[in-house]
Design an enzyme around this catalytic site. Structure first.
Site, PDB file in Angstrom:
ATOM      1  N   HIS A 126       0.615  -1.276  -0.361  1.00 14.73           N
ATOM      2  CA  HIS A 126      -0.597  -0.135   0.048  1.00 14.73           C
ATOM      3  C   HIS A 126       0.938   1.172  -0.151  1.00 14.73           C
ATOM      4  O   HIS A 126       0.393   2.152  -0.864  1.00 14.73           O
ATOM      5  CB  HIS A 126      -0.605  -0.292   1.577  1.00 14.73           C
ATOM      6  CG  HIS A 126      -2.184  -1.084   1.369  1.00 14.73           C
ATOM      7  ND1 HIS A 126      -2.152  -1.708   2.110  1.00 14.73           N
ATOM      8  CD2 HIS A 126      -2.738  -1.437   0.270  1.00 14.73           C
ATOM      9  CE1 HIS A 126      -3.294  -2.296   2.018  1.00 14.73           C
ATOM     10  NE2 HIS A 126      -3.295  -2.367   0.392  1.00 14.73           N
ATOM     11  N   GLU A 155     -15.466   0.568  -5.164  1.00 17.55           N
ATOM     12  CA  GLU A 155     -15.576  -0.708  -5.301  1.00 17.55           C
ATOM     13  C   GLU A 155     -16.539  -1.391  -5.754  1.00 17.55           C
ATOM     14  O   GLU A 155     -17.769  -0.932  -5.420  1.00 17.55           O
ATOM     15  CB  GLU A 155     -15.495  -0.896  -3.781  1.00 17.55           C
ATOM     16  CG  GLU A 155     -15.597  -2.494  -3.275  1.00 17.55           C
ATOM     17  CD  GLU A 155     -14.851  -3.421  -3.587  1.00 17.55           C
ATOM     18  OE1 GLU A 155     -14.812  -4.665  -4.336  1.00 17.55           O
ATOM     19  OE2 GLU A 155     -13.415  -2.766  -3.852  1.00 17.55           O
ATOM     20  N   ASP A 186     -19.366  -0.801 -10.622  1.00 20.14           N
ATOM     21  CA  ASP A 186     -18.378  -1.657 -11.359  1.00 20.14           C
ATOM     22  C   ASP A 186     -17.130  -1.134 -12.085  1.00 20.14           C
ATOM     23  O   ASP A 186     -17.349   0.072 -13.027  1.00 20.14           O
ATOM     24  CB  ASP A 186     -18.882  -2.211 -11.874  1.00 20.14           C
ATOM     25  CG  ASP A 186     -17.734  -3.024 -13.683  1.00 20.14           C
ATOM     26  OD1 ASP A 186     -17.019  -2.298 -14.422  1.00 20.14           O
ATOM     27  OD2 ASP A 186     -17.184  -4.428 -13.419  1.00 20.14           O
ATOM     28  N   GLY A 187     -15.771  -0.948 -11.516  1.00 18.22           N
ATOM     29  CA  GLY A 187     -14.429  -0.301 -11.639  1.00 18.22           C
ATOM     30  C   GLY A 187     -14.761  -0.162 -13.438  1.00 18.22           C
ATOM     31  O   GLY A 187     -14.113   1.449 -13.916  1.00 18.22           O
ATOM     32  N   ASP A 221      -5.858  -0.630  -7.403  1.00 17.36           N
ATOM     33  CA  ASP A 221      -5.576  -2.040  -6.617  1.00 17.36           C
ATOM     34  C   ASP A 221      -6.410  -3.240  -7.167  1.00 17.36           C
ATOM     35  O   ASP A 221      -7.732  -3.522  -6.187  1.00 17.36           O
ATOM     36  CB  ASP A 221      -5.916  -1.793  -5.111  1.00 17.36           C
ATOM     37  CG  ASP A 221      -5.556  -2.384  -4.208  1.00 17.36           C
ATOM     38  OD1 ASP A 221      -5.218  -3.320  -4.687  1.00 17.36           O
ATOM     39  OD2 ASP A 221      -5.681  -2.066  -2.749  1.00 17.36           O
ATOM     40  N   SER A 222      -6.360  -4.214  -7.995  1.00 15.01           N
ATOM     41  CA  SER A 222      -6.983  -4.935  -8.349  1.00 15.01           C
ATOM     42  C   SER A 222      -6.995  -6.155  -8.134  1.00 15.01           C
ATOM     43  O   SER A 222      -6.225  -6.739  -7.640  1.00 15.01           O
ATOM     44  CB  SER A 222      -7.238  -4.655 -10.017  1.00 15.01           C
ATOM     45  OG  SER A 222      -5.960  -5.554 -10.739  1.00 15.01           O
ATOM     46  N   PRO A 253     -14.037 -11.796 -12.025  1.00 11.87           N
ATOM     47  CA  PRO A 253     -14.310  -9.724 -12.007  1.00 11.87           C
ATOM     48  C   PRO A 253     -13.547  -9.105 -12.557  1.00 11.87           C
ATOM     49  O   PRO A 253     -13.483  -9.018 -12.689  1.00 11.87           O
ATOM     50  CB  PRO A 253     -15.159  -9.979 -11.140  1.00 11.87           C
ATOM     51  CG  PRO A 253     -15.349 -11.195 -10.697  1.00 11.87           C
ATOM     52  CD  PRO A 253     -14.550 -12.645 -10.784  1.00 11.87           C
TER      53      PRO A 253
END
Length: 286
Positions: free
Chosen positions: A64, A108, A140-141, A158-159, A165
């Site tokens: 992070h 998110e 949905d991003g 940050d997937s 998905p």
């Protein structure tokens, strides 16, 4: 003698990593993911989605900090920041340490992941939910990037890994939409996996980024639970100056921010790539 309990990460074909399970804190399906939270003697709380480790309370700061501080410290005015994914909110915590950030939007897809993380990872994300700069959008991003009218200075993806998905967040169309919502001079950083174990996925992502952005490369972070060697974070921008910010300027922009991994010197050094990763990059765009 009690039977030893274990759980295995099964992300990579041909190899797995096994964690001893001291306690199973939670296990269920969320509709989008199969989610498990365990306690391990070395890594503390370990969150797994669909058989892949997402975050641990012991080493989350490594990933992070580098995902957040490198682009934000490199940008001369990171007023508006977007996070796509990042449901554990550890990334949001690091972003909001920067007083130069005026607003943080987090997109998110799964509200239950946010609520779960708020309950179980409060040791590193509690401050996020009390910060007035923080706003969550459950969406949905990929759809958000295609449809929003907002514009951002820094975008952090940050997937999960490029399957299920999360696969749509590694497509050229998605990268084009990120550029559309990025202000001039902005920076996109994306989770690009571990090239030693995921060379094809790494090359596909970098090929897509390089087809969209004038500058697309990567930098490195070492996270023990993301095993297999170096993890790469994609760096995409049309502003070459973001790659040459001096150590002194980085230190000024990081003043007052406590870190356990990031330093201005390491910031610059993290862009020095091992030869095999350089070769994968070169081959990706031939």
């Amino acid at each position: 003698m009690s039977e030893r309990k274990t759980i295995a990460e099964t992300l990579h074909n041909g190899v797995s990593i096994v964690f001893d399970v001291d306690d199973v804190l939670y296990q269920d399906g969320t509709g989008h993911h199969q989610l498990a939270l365990i306690r391990n003697g070395i890594f503390g709380k370990v969150l797994m989605l669909d058989g892949a480790v997402q975050v641990t309370s012991r080493d989350e700061f490594m990933y992070h900090e580098m995902l957040a501080h490198v682009p934000i410290a490199a940008h001369d005015n990171p007023a508006d920041v977007l996070i796509i994914g990042g449901g554990d909110c550890g990334l949001a915590e690091e972003v909001l340490k920067h007083k130069r950030v005026g607003a943080l939007t987090q997109v998110e897809i799964d509200a239950s992941v946010l609520e779960f993380s708020k309950e179980h990872f409060a040791d590193f994300n509690a401050s996020v939910f009390d910060d007035p700069r923080f706003r969550v959008e459950i969406a949905d991003g990929a759809a958000f990037a295609a449809e929003t009218d907002q514009r951002f200075d820094v975008i952090l993806v940050d997937s999960t890994d490029p399957s299920g998905p999360g696969a749509v967040l590694f497509t050229t169309e998605f990268y084009r939409n990120l550029k559309r919502i990025l202000r001039p001079g902005g920076i996109v950083v994306s989770q690009n996996g571990v090239p030693f174990l995921q060379p094809e996925e790494f090359q596909t992502a970098m090929r897509g980024l390089r087809s969209v952005f004038e500058i697309a490369s990567c930098y490195l972070v070492a996270v023990p639970t993301y095993f297999g060697g170096h993890m790469t974070l994609g760096w995409s921008t049309d502003n070459a100056e973001t790659l040459t910010v001096s150590e002194e300027t980085l230190a000024q922009r990081m003043a007052g921010i406590d870190t356990r991994y990031y330093t201005p010197l390491h910031h610059r050094a993290s862009f020095a790539l091992p030869r095999f990763i350089e070769t994968l990059l070169e081959e990706a765009t031939k």
